[in-house]
Write a protein that holds these residues in place. Structure first.
Motif, PDB file in Angstrom:
ATOM      1  N   ILE A  35       0.853  -1.184   0.000  1.00  0.00           N
ATOM      2  CA  ILE A  35       0.000   0.000   0.000  1.00  0.00           C
ATOM      3  C   ILE A  35       0.895   1.242   0.000  1.00  0.00           C
ATOM      4  O   ILE A  35       1.729   1.401   0.896  1.00  0.00           O
ATOM      5  CB  ILE A  35      -0.917   0.020   1.235  1.00  0.00           C
ATOM      6  CG1 ILE A  35      -1.784  -1.241   1.275  1.00  0.00           C
ATOM      7  CG2 ILE A  35      -1.773   1.276   1.249  1.00  0.00           C
ATOM      8  CD1 ILE A  35      -2.708  -1.409   0.094  1.00  0.00           C
ATOM      9  N   PRO A  36       0.759   2.134  -0.980  1.00  0.00           N
ATOM     10  CA  PRO A  36       1.599   3.342  -1.012  1.00  0.00           C
ATOM     11  C   PRO A  36       1.378   4.216   0.224  1.00  0.00           C
ATOM     12  O   PRO A  36       0.246   4.533   0.580  1.00  0.00           O
ATOM     13  CB  PRO A  36       1.134   4.065  -2.289  1.00  0.00           C
ATOM     14  CG  PRO A  36       0.483   3.007  -3.117  1.00  0.00           C
ATOM     15  CD  PRO A  36      -0.137   2.057  -2.155  1.00  0.00           C
ATOM     16  N   THR A  37       2.437   4.577   0.890  1.00  0.00           N
ATOM     17  CA  THR A  37       2.366   5.397   2.098  1.00  0.00           C
ATOM     18  C   THR A  37       2.028   6.841   1.745  1.00  0.00           C
ATOM     19  O   THR A  37       2.578   7.411   0.795  1.00  0.00           O
ATOM     20  CB  THR A  37       3.714   5.348   2.846  1.00  0.00           C
ATOM     21  OG1 THR A  37       4.008   3.992   3.175  1.00  0.00           O
ATOM     22  CG2 THR A  37       3.655   6.170   4.121  1.00  0.00           C
ATOM     23  N   GLY A  38       1.094   7.434   2.494  1.00  0.00           N
ATOM     24  CA  GLY A  38       0.730   8.822   2.284  1.00  0.00           C
ATOM     25  C   GLY A  38      -0.142   9.071   1.076  1.00  0.00           C
ATOM     26  O   GLY A  38      -0.322  10.230   0.676  1.00  0.00           O
ATOM     27  N   LYS A  39      -0.715   8.031   0.494  1.00  0.00           N
ATOM     28  CA  LYS A  39      -1.563   8.165  -0.692  1.00  0.00           C
ATOM     29  C   LYS A  39      -2.969   7.643  -0.401  1.00  0.00           C
ATOM     30  O   LYS A  39      -3.202   6.973   0.602  1.00  0.00           O
ATOM     31  CB  LYS A  39      -0.964   7.387  -1.873  1.00  0.00           C
ATOM     32  CG  LYS A  39       0.443   7.794  -2.254  1.00  0.00           C
ATOM     33  CD  LYS A  39       0.487   9.201  -2.821  1.00  0.00           C
ATOM     34  CE  LYS A  39       1.889   9.572  -3.299  1.00  0.00           C
ATOM     35  NZ  LYS A  39       1.945  10.950  -3.836  1.00  0.00           N
ATOM     36  N   ILE A  40      -3.901   7.936  -1.311  1.00  0.00           N
ATOM     37  CA  ILE A  40      -5.239   7.362  -1.252  1.00  0.00           C
ATOM     38  C   ILE A  40      -5.289   6.201  -2.237  1.00  0.00           C
ATOM     39  O   ILE A  40      -5.125   6.393  -3.447  1.00  0.00           O
ATOM     40  CB  ILE A  40      -6.319   8.397  -1.605  1.00  0.00           C
ATOM     41  CG1 ILE A  40      -6.322   9.526  -0.575  1.00  0.00           C
ATOM     42  CG2 ILE A  40      -7.693   7.734  -1.660  1.00  0.00           C
ATOM     43  CD1 ILE A  40      -7.345  10.618  -0.866  1.00  0.00           C
ATOM     44  N   THR A  41      -5.491   5.007  -1.699  1.00  0.00           N
ATOM     45  CA  THR A  41      -5.585   3.799  -2.522  1.00  0.00           C
ATOM     46  C   THR A  41      -7.035   3.342  -2.557  1.00  0.00           C
ATOM     47  O   THR A  41      -7.687   3.254  -1.510  1.00  0.00           O
ATOM     48  CB  THR A  41      -4.702   2.677  -1.962  1.00  0.00           C
ATOM     49  OG1 THR A  41      -3.329   3.072  -2.039  1.00  0.00           O
ATOM     50  CG2 THR A  41      -4.889   1.386  -2.744  1.00  0.00           C
ATOM     51  N   VAL A  42      -7.553   3.061  -3.746  1.00  0.00           N
ATOM     52  CA  VAL A  42      -8.928   2.601  -3.900  1.00  0.00           C
ATOM     53  C   VAL A  42      -8.919   1.200  -4.494  1.00  0.00           C
ATOM     54  O   VAL A  42      -8.261   0.943  -5.510  1.00  0.00           O
ATOM     55  CB  VAL A  42      -9.745   3.540  -4.804  1.00  0.00           C
ATOM     56  CG1 VAL A  42     -11.203   3.076  -4.869  1.00  0.00           C
ATOM     57  CG2 VAL A  42      -9.675   4.975  -4.299  1.00  0.00           C
ATOM     58  N   ILE A  43      -9.640   0.288  -3.839  1.00  0.00           N
ATOM     59  CA  ILE A  43      -9.787  -1.087  -4.323  1.00  0.00           C
ATOM     60  C   ILE A  43     -11.108  -1.199  -5.064  1.00  0.00           C
ATOM     61  O   ILE A  43     -12.161  -0.851  -4.521  1.00  0.00           O
ATOM     62  CB  ILE A  43      -9.741  -2.102  -3.163  1.00  0.00           C
ATOM     63  CG1 ILE A  43      -8.471  -1.903  -2.327  1.00  0.00           C
ATOM     64  CG2 ILE A  43      -9.800  -3.530  -3.696  1.00  0.00           C
ATOM     65  CD1 ILE A  43      -8.432  -2.760  -1.062  1.00  0.00           C
ATOM     66  N   VAL A  44     -11.065  -1.655  -6.314  1.00  0.00           N
ATOM     67  CA  VAL A  44     -12.271  -1.780  -7.135  1.00  0.00           C
ATOM     68  C   VAL A  44     -12.377  -3.202  -7.667  1.00  0.00           C
ATOM     69  O   VAL A  44     -11.401  -3.946  -7.711  1.00  0.00           O
ATOM     70  CB  VAL A  44     -12.268  -0.774  -8.306  1.00  0.00           C
ATOM     71  CG1 VAL A  44     -12.221   0.661  -7.792  1.00  0.00           C
ATOM     72  CG2 VAL A  44     -11.094  -1.031  -9.255  1.00  0.00           C
ATOM     73  N   GLY A  45     -13.579  -3.549  -8.089  1.00  0.00           N
ATOM     74  CA  GLY A  45     -13.814  -4.873  -8.641  1.00  0.00           C
ATOM     75  C   GLY A  45     -15.285  -5.233  -8.546  1.00  0.00           C
ATOM     76  O   GLY A  45     -16.059  -4.559  -7.862  1.00  0.00           O
ATOM     77  N   ALA A  46     -15.669  -6.304  -9.223  1.00  0.00           N
ATOM     78  CA  ALA A  46     -17.061  -6.744  -9.207  1.00  0.00           C
ATOM     79  C   ALA A  46     -17.422  -7.298  -7.835  1.00  0.00           C
ATOM     80  O   ALA A  46     -16.550  -7.574  -6.995  1.00  0.00           O
ATOM     81  CB  ALA A  46     -17.287  -7.804 -10.285  1.00  0.00           C
ATOM     82  N   ASN A  47     -18.716  -7.461  -7.596  1.00  0.00           N
ATOM     83  CA  ASN A  47     -19.175  -8.051  -6.340  1.00  0.00           C
ATOM     84  C   ASN A  47     -18.552  -9.423  -6.142  1.00  0.00           C
ATOM     85  O   ASN A  47     -18.399 -10.197  -7.097  1.00  0.00           O
ATOM     86  CB  ASN A  47     -20.698  -8.171  -6.335  1.00  0.00           C
ATOM     87  CG  ASN A  47     -21.380  -6.824  -6.214  1.00  0.00           C
ATOM     88  OD1 ASN A  47     -20.784  -5.861  -5.756  1.00  0.00           O
ATOM     89  ND2 ASN A  47     -22.639  -6.748  -6.626  1.00  0.00           N
ATOM     90  N   ALA A  48     -18.205  -9.725  -4.877  1.00  0.00           N
ATOM     91  CA  ALA A  48     -17.674 -11.036  -4.488  1.00  0.00           C
ATOM     92  C   ALA A  48     -16.299 -11.327  -5.080  1.00  0.00           C
ATOM     93  O   ALA A  48     -15.887 -12.487  -5.160  1.00  0.00           O
ATOM     94  CB  ALA A  48     -18.639 -12.155  -4.883  1.00  0.00           C
ATOM     95  N   CYS A  49     -15.562 -10.276  -5.475  1.00  0.00           N
ATOM     96  CA  CYS A  49     -14.227 -10.498  -6.025  1.00  0.00           C
ATOM     97  C   CYS A  49     -13.159 -10.558  -4.942  1.00  0.00           C
ATOM     98  O   CYS A  49     -12.019 -10.931  -5.215  1.00  0.00           O
ATOM     99  CB  CYS A  49     -13.879  -9.419  -7.046  1.00  0.00           C
ATOM    100  SG  CYS A  49     -13.520  -7.803  -6.307  1.00  0.00           S
TER     101      CYS A  49
END
Length: 312
Positions: A35-49
């Motif tokens: 996870i990049p330090t000091g950044k905003i990380t967004v996890i995306v994907g279909a349902n149940a992924c």
């Protein structure tokens, strides 16, 4: 506004060779991520992924069957719970509060990991709670019961409670669910403010790809418990990746406001081609007049309107 509490050494979060599941069913398979330090990380994907499963595992709510989550390079399972809670905060999906509890009381509970029987409530705790409520714009409703608040207000209060923990890392599982569009942007703008004010590391799960691109510095796209792509939004959100991850044909164009990738689903209807075909069909369906009939109609009209005056 300058934060009252300064973070000195940023904490790091990573996963190495994770395998996680429920009831003998493996959801995440051999997953490694930093996870990049000091950044905003967004996890995306279909349902149940596996998005929420990954977030819960990073927060130590789930124990992996293989691999490990590393907090500052050390297995999170080997770190005392209270110590973890001083470094990492979590806002789960649809959190519940005790009936009748007020905003101030709920936010104050975020300080529990930092209090012990030998360390009572202090001015530092007051400052942290006040800063958290000020940052989330809930200070004016501090005395109101949570039950009386709107969905957007409640979500800001829950974020304030997580902030009161004073952690360098904040994990949020679908923080915009059940919120209208205005409140969704209020929450996401708030997270950007928090990230910019003290380089706080933020990881969140979102369903809306356009919001993920606009507000995320780093995107992680998941499919079937594995990471398909990660990096800058412009690198991750491509037509091929969206087709692979979501099974949806799209066009990716620049967002006219932010310049970030904007996903436009194609679907089976209401495309430009459909509209063009519809207009042509309607035009073809109009009654047609033969050239001869049109000439006779024009002559009759002229005879009635342009007849020369009789000489006296």
């Amino acid at each position: 506004m300058e934060p009252l509490i300064q973070h000195t050494t940023p904490h790091s979060l990573a996963a190495d060779g994770l395998a996680v599941g429920y009831d003998q069913r493996e959801i995440i398979h051999d997953l490694s991520v930093r996870i990049p330090t000091g950044k905003i990380t967004v996890i995306v994907g279909a349902n149940a992924c596996g998005k929420s499963t990954l977030l819960k595992t990073l927060a130590r709510l789930l124990k992996p069957s293989r691999g490990s989550v590393l907090l500052d390079g050390k297995s999170i399972q080997q770190i005392p719970t209270r110590e973890v809670a001083t470094k990492l905060g979590l806002l789960p999906q649809s959190p519940t509060a005790p009936e009748g509890i007020t905003v101030a009381d709920l936010v104050g509970r975020g300080r529990y990991p930092r209090t012990r029987w030998i360390r009572q409530w202090s001015k530092e705790d007051d400052a942290a709670v006040a800063e958290a409520m000020t940052s989330t714009d809930v200070l004016s409703i501090a005395d109101r019961p949570i039950d009386e608040l709107s969905g957007g207000q409640r979500q800001r209060v829950w974020i304030a409670m997580a902030l009161a923990q004073d952690t360098d890392i904040l994990l949020l599982d679908e923080p915009t669910t059940f919120l209208d569009l205005t409140h969704q942007f209020e929450v996401l703008d708030l997270l950007v403010d928090l990230n910019k004010s003290d380089d706080r590391t933020i990881v969140l799960v979102l369903h809306d790809l356009n919001q993920a691109c606009r507000f995320g510095d780093h995107l992680i796209a998941m499919k079937d418990g594995a990471i398909v792509a990660e990096g800058n939004p412009s690198e991750v959100i491509t037509e091929d990746v969206v087709q692979d991850v979501f099974g949806l044909a799209v066009k990716v164009v620049p967002d006219p406001v932010a310049g970030t990738p904007m996903v436009v689903p194609i679907g089976r209807h209401t495309t430009v081609q459909d509209k063009t075909l519809q207009d042509k069909t309607e035009q073809d369906a109009r009654p047609r007049t033969s050239p001869a009939a049109a000439a006779l109609a024009a002559s009759a009209a002229a005879n009635g309107v342009c007849r020369p005056m009789d000489n006296p």
